[in-house]
Write a protein that holds these residues in place. Structure first.
Motif, PDB file in Angstrom:
ATOM      1  N   GLU A   1     -12.037 -62.090  45.049  1.00  0.00           N
ATOM      2  CA  GLU A   1     -11.314 -61.446  43.548  1.00  0.00           C
ATOM      3  C   GLU A   1      -9.506 -62.393  44.184  1.00  0.00           C
ATOM      4  O   GLU A   1      -9.313 -62.386  42.679  1.00  0.00           O
ATOM      5  CB  GLU A   1     -11.432 -60.322  44.496  1.00  0.00           C
ATOM      6  N   ASN A   2      -9.352 -62.280  45.047  1.00  0.00           N
ATOM      7  CA  ASN A   2      -7.920 -63.368  45.428  1.00  0.00           C
ATOM      8  C   ASN A   2      -8.648 -64.477  44.658  1.00  0.00           C
ATOM      9  O   ASN A   2      -7.483 -65.240  44.424  1.00  0.00           O
ATOM     10  CB  ASN A   2      -8.005 -63.435  46.491  1.00  0.00           C
ATOM     11  N   ALA A   3      -9.038 -65.836  45.066  1.00  0.00           N
ATOM     12  CA  ALA A   3      -9.529 -67.083  44.023  1.00  0.00           C
ATOM     13  C   ALA A   3      -9.655 -66.406  43.094  1.00  0.00           C
ATOM     14  O   ALA A   3      -9.104 -67.383  41.799  1.00  0.00           O
ATOM     15  CB  ALA A   3     -10.893 -67.209  44.659  1.00  0.00           C
ATOM     16  N   TRP A   4     -10.230 -65.568  42.112  1.00  0.00           N
ATOM     17  CA  TRP A   4     -10.301 -64.992  40.750  1.00  0.00           C
ATOM     18  C   TRP A   4      -8.787 -65.352  40.215  1.00  0.00           C
ATOM     19  O   TRP A   4      -8.810 -65.908  38.919  1.00  0.00           O
ATOM     20  CB  TRP A   4     -11.301 -63.884  40.203  1.00  0.00           C
ATOM     21  N   PHE A   5      -7.878 -64.774  41.161  1.00  0.00           N
ATOM     22  CA  PHE A   5      -6.302 -64.107  40.187  1.00  0.00           C
ATOM     23  C   PHE A   5      -6.021 -65.768  40.462  1.00  0.00           C
ATOM     24  O   PHE A   5      -4.912 -65.769  39.506  1.00  0.00           O
ATOM     25  CB  PHE A   5      -5.831 -62.567  41.573  1.00  0.00           C
TER      26      PHE A   5
ATOM     27  N   LYS B   1      -7.231 -68.564  39.450  1.00  0.00           N
ATOM     28  CA  LYS B   1      -7.861 -69.236  38.862  1.00  0.00           C
ATOM     29  C   LYS B   1      -7.349 -68.895  37.981  1.00  0.00           C
ATOM     30  O   LYS B   1      -7.320 -69.720  36.286  1.00  0.00           O
ATOM     31  CB  LYS B   1      -9.385 -68.952  38.935  1.00  0.00           C
ATOM     32  N   THR B   2      -6.956 -67.766  36.759  1.00  0.00           N
ATOM     33  CA  THR B   2      -6.633 -66.857  35.727  1.00  0.00           C
ATOM     34  C   THR B   2      -4.843 -67.077  36.167  1.00  0.00           C
ATOM     35  O   THR B   2      -4.952 -66.867  34.445  1.00  0.00           O
ATOM     36  CB  THR B   2      -7.558 -65.841  35.697  1.00  0.00           C
ATOM     37  N   ARG B   3      -4.600 -67.202  36.782  1.00  0.00           N
ATOM     38  CA  ARG B   3      -3.200 -67.454  36.761  1.00  0.00           C
ATOM     39  C   ARG B   3      -2.149 -68.192  37.677  1.00  0.00           C
ATOM     40  O   ARG B   3      -0.682 -68.464  37.166  1.00  0.00           O
ATOM     41  CB  ARG B   3      -2.761 -65.298  37.477  1.00  0.00           C
ATOM     42  N   GLU B   4      -2.557 -68.972  38.264  1.00  0.00           N
ATOM     43  CA  GLU B   4      -2.123 -69.765  38.428  1.00  0.00           C
ATOM     44  C   GLU B   4      -1.851 -70.974  38.098  1.00  0.00           C
ATOM     45  O   GLU B   4      -3.352 -71.345  37.438  1.00  0.00           O
ATOM     46  CB  GLU B   4      -1.322 -70.103  40.325  1.00  0.00           C
ATOM     47  N   GLU B   5      -1.295 -72.226  37.425  1.00  0.00           N
ATOM     48  CA  GLU B   5      -1.381 -72.935  37.141  1.00  0.00           C
ATOM     49  C   GLU B   5      -2.225 -74.165  37.650  1.00  0.00           C
ATOM     50  O   GLU B   5      -1.801 -74.455  38.901  1.00  0.00           O
ATOM     51  CB  GLU B   5      -0.072 -73.692  36.932  1.00  0.00           C
ATOM     52  N   GLY B   6      -3.230 -75.277  37.255  1.00  0.00           N
ATOM     53  CA  GLY B   6      -3.728 -76.086  38.105  1.00  0.00           C
ATOM     54  C   GLY B   6      -4.733 -75.771  38.679  1.00  0.00           C
ATOM     55  O   GLY B   6      -5.718 -76.614  39.926  1.00  0.00           O
ATOM     56  N   TYR B   7      -5.619 -74.185  38.170  1.00  0.00           N
ATOM     57  CA  TYR B   7      -6.680 -73.808  38.499  1.00  0.00           C
ATOM     58  C   TYR B   7      -7.625 -73.509  37.960  1.00  0.00           C
ATOM     59  O   TYR B   7      -8.169 -73.110  38.258  1.00  0.00           O
ATOM     60  CB  TYR B   7      -5.949 -72.638  39.840  1.00  0.00           C
TER      61      TYR B   7
ATOM     62  N   HIS C   1       4.681 -58.243  38.252  1.00  0.00           N
ATOM     63  CA  HIS C   1       4.177 -60.029  38.505  1.00  0.00           C
ATOM     64  C   HIS C   1       3.180 -60.528  39.028  1.00  0.00           C
ATOM     65  O   HIS C   1       1.891 -59.736  39.828  1.00  0.00           O
ATOM     66  CB  HIS C   1       4.917 -59.293  40.516  1.00  0.00           C
ATOM     67  N   PRO C   2       2.421 -61.772  39.176  1.00  0.00           N
ATOM     68  CA  PRO C   2       1.698 -62.161  39.419  1.00  0.00           C
ATOM     69  C   PRO C   2       0.743 -61.974  40.364  1.00  0.00           C
ATOM     70  O   PRO C   2       0.118 -62.011  40.531  1.00  0.00           O
ATOM     71  CB  PRO C   2       1.454 -63.347  38.004  1.00  0.00           C
ATOM     72  N   PHE C   3       1.449 -62.272  41.678  1.00  0.00           N
ATOM     73  CA  PHE C   3       1.632 -62.259  42.996  1.00  0.00           C
ATOM     74  C   PHE C   3       1.829 -61.198  43.843  1.00  0.00           C
ATOM     75  O   PHE C   3       2.612 -61.763  44.860  1.00  0.00           O
ATOM     76  CB  PHE C   3       0.822 -63.898  43.585  1.00  0.00           C
ATOM     77  N   LYS C   4       1.550 -60.737  43.883  1.00  0.00           N
ATOM     78  CA  LYS C   4       2.783 -59.106  44.428  1.00  0.00           C
ATOM     79  C   LYS C   4       1.884 -59.492  45.626  1.00  0.00           C
ATOM     80  O   LYS C   4       2.965 -58.315  46.433  1.00  0.00           O
ATOM     81  CB  LYS C   4       2.292 -57.808  43.497  1.00  0.00           C
TER      82      LYS C   4
ATOM     83  N   SER D   1      -0.338 -66.576  45.807  1.00  0.00           N
ATOM     84  CA  SER D   1      -0.774 -67.298  45.701  1.00  0.00           C
ATOM     85  C   SER D   1      -1.398 -68.532  46.308  1.00  0.00           C
ATOM     86  O   SER D   1      -1.108 -68.242  47.361  1.00  0.00           O
ATOM     87  CB  SER D   1      -0.019 -66.900  44.370  1.00  0.00           C
ATOM     88  N   MET D   2      -1.900 -69.557  45.838  1.00  0.00           N
ATOM     89  CA  MET D   2      -1.832 -70.803  46.918  1.00  0.00           C
ATOM     90  C   MET D   2      -0.476 -71.609  46.983  1.00  0.00           C
ATOM     91  O   MET D   2      -0.965 -71.653  48.254  1.00  0.00           O
ATOM     92  CB  MET D   2      -2.833 -71.870  45.552  1.00  0.00           C
ATOM     93  N   GLU D   3       0.385 -71.124  46.318  1.00  0.00           N
ATOM     94  CA  GLU D   3       1.577 -72.387  46.756  1.00  0.00           C
ATOM     95  C   GLU D   3       2.030 -71.096  47.739  1.00  0.00           C
ATOM     96  O   GLU D   3       2.574 -71.898  48.751  1.00  0.00           O
ATOM     97  CB  GLU D   3       2.454 -71.997  45.166  1.00  0.00           C
ATOM     98  N   ASN D   4       1.746 -70.071  47.323  1.00  0.00           N
ATOM     99  CA  ASN D   4       2.303 -69.094  48.608  1.00  0.00           C
ATOM    100  C   ASN D   4       1.386 -69.465  50.253  1.00  0.00           C
ATOM    101  O   ASN D   4       2.123 -69.533  50.788  1.00  0.00           O
ATOM    102  CB  ASN D   4       2.639 -67.527  48.022  1.00  0.00           C
TER     103      ASN D   4
END
Ligand code: F0G
Length: 455
Positions: free
Chosen positions: A222-226, A228-234, A154-157, A195-198
């Motif tokens: 490290e959270n910011a990098w995830f 950037k690479t996994r969440e739409e719009g970043y 899951h991308p944002f476990k 995630s930013m959405e969360n």
């Protein structure tokens, strides 16, 4: 342009030798340490993955800044550098230095929590939970259900279950909830991101109830990098812009600068609340130090001022996350059970699935950690039945990677050691406790292999 190998984005100016031992020596050392990784002398460890906390390598710029340390008791210039650098990223009005993360926790919860309070978090780290409880409040973990299943990708476990948050607040009443906390990344749940959405949703719930939102920000870069690479719009945003947006949804944070502060010691506490900040500074003077140094030397403040900025550099984060994913993906491809996907600072082996023939009460995690040391001089840490006794939901072995310390060949060596142990897994036996302290037993416990008829 073809994609090239991701390399360490630094060259090495100062080297620290590491020592080889023979298998016989390691057997003897393990027995002398009662099979407890915390009791091994660090000099007898080849690759030390006990923690990523305070074990990173500092940069030339940090070492240069250290010489600029202003050791004045009050009004130190180094504090101005520290505050300005942190405020640029975190954006909070008050920045209070502490000697490490748990000191920031103790001061925050000491001031904000009352007896009977309830503090929700995606997952409390053990010192965070202990400090909430020490202040007389209850620490509640509200991780999404996906976060508790090791093998489920899951991308944002690390996300918080925001519906559970809302109903918890409704149930206990907002006056009993002094603050809500989000741990980025979620260390106890496998170094998994939020995630930013969360963050946005958790912030909306908090605003609706009038409750402040705090971050346990240890691994914010490290959270910011995830994100950037996994969440739409970043994808086109810099890690710094992402961190700034994330902290913009909150009211404060606690931080251990021993992680994404890239320092060997230090931490801080931030808040936007003037009244709370005054109480926190009063308590700080009592136990940590004057508010312009808070238990740190001026040179430490300088190292952190540079470190929090370096942690957000794209080349660094790309290499860091790729290097850990490489380790995780290589062993997972050979069948080794790990927490998926690979986390931001560590790989977590699922010891129950690795050693299914060892029952939990014979400490499969401790047995696996001992075997990794015996096989290759690798030190890891058990996060399971030894640490949490009957409360353990999983038996994990964490391989935490210090920042900027080990190179690709060290990682390749780790893959080899883990796969060798995987080959021999059926021959690995369980462990038995021969000594335990009344609390936090994992730090000092004595163990021995279970033999013969007991096994
Ligand atoms: N919060 C989280 C998420 C942590 O991982 C840690 C420390 C702390 C708070 C406390 O910070 O050590 O500076 O007082 N984690 C280390 C680890 C010890 O090995 O994971 P501290």
């Amino acid at each position: 342009m073809p994609v090239k190998t991701i390399i360490e984005p630094f060259r090495i100016k100062s080297v620290e030798p590491i020592r080889w031992t023979t298998r016989q020596e390691r057997q003897r050392l393990l027995e002398a340490a009662h099979y407890n990784m915390f009791l091994l002398p660090a000099a007898d460890v080849l690759i030390d993955l006990l923690t990523d906390s305070g074990t990173g390598a500092m940069s030339t710029r940090q070492w240069a800044a250290i010489m600029e340390g202003d050791e004045s008791y009050a009004g130190s210039r180094s504090f101005d550098h520290f505050r300005d650098s942190i405020q640029e990223i975190f954006g909070f009005r008050h920045v209070i230095p502490t000697h490490q993360g748990r000191a920031a926790e103790r001061i925050l919860f000491g001031v904000a929590c009352k007896h009977g309070g309830v503090v929700p978090n995606n997952t409390h780290f053990d010192t965070t939970r202990a400090n909430v409880e020490f202040a007389g409040a209850e620490a509640v973990d509200l991780l999404i259900p996906e976060g508790r299943q090791p093998a489920l990708p899951h991308p944002f476990k690390g996300n918080m279950d925001v519906e559970a948050l809302d109903s918890l607040i409704e149930r206990v009443g907002r006056e009993r909830v002094p603050l809500v906390m989000l741990t980025v990344t979620n260390n106890s749940g496998g170094g998994q991101p939020v995630s930013m959405e969360n963050v946005r949703q958790a912030s909306a719930v908090c605003k609706r109830h009038g409750i402040p939102l705090y971050f346990d920000a240890c691994r914010f870069a490290e959270n910011a990098w995830f994100i950037k690479t996994r969440e739409e719009g970043y994808a086109d945003k810099t890690p710094k812009e992402i961190a700034q947006e994330m902290f913009g949804y909150g009211d404060g944070c606690t931080m251990s600068a021993k992680k994404d502060g890239m320092a060997n010691i230090g931490g801080f506490l931030c808040t936007n609340d003037d009244r709370l900040a005054q109480q926190e500074k009063d308590l700080l003077i009592l136990t940590e130090g004057y508010p312009t140094y808070g238990g740190l030397a001026g040179r430490d403040l300088e190292a952190i001022a540079v470190g929090v900025q370096e942690a957000l550099e794209e080349d660094y984060l790309r290499y860091r996350i790729a290097s850990i994913a490489y380790l995780g993906n290589h062993i997972a491809a050979a069948g080794v059970p790990i927490v998926l996907p690979p986390g931001g600072h560590a790989i977590y082996l699922d010891a129950r699935a690795f050693l299914p023939h060892i029952p939990c009460h014979q400490f499969p995690g401790a047995a696996l950690a001992a075997e990794l040391y015996l096989e290759g001089g690798v030190r890891s840490v058990e996060i399971g039945t030894l640490m949490f006794a009957a409360a353990a939901q999983m038996d994990l072995v964490r391989l935490a990677i210090p920042r900027r310390v080990y190179t690709q060949s060290h990682i390749d060596y780790l893959v080899e050691v883990i796969l060798d142990v995987w080959e021999k897994r059926k021959q690995i036996g369980g462990m038995r406790l021969t000594y335990e302290a009344p609390f936090l037993r994992h730090f000092t416990a004595h163990l021995e292999p279970v033999k013969g008829a007991d096994a």
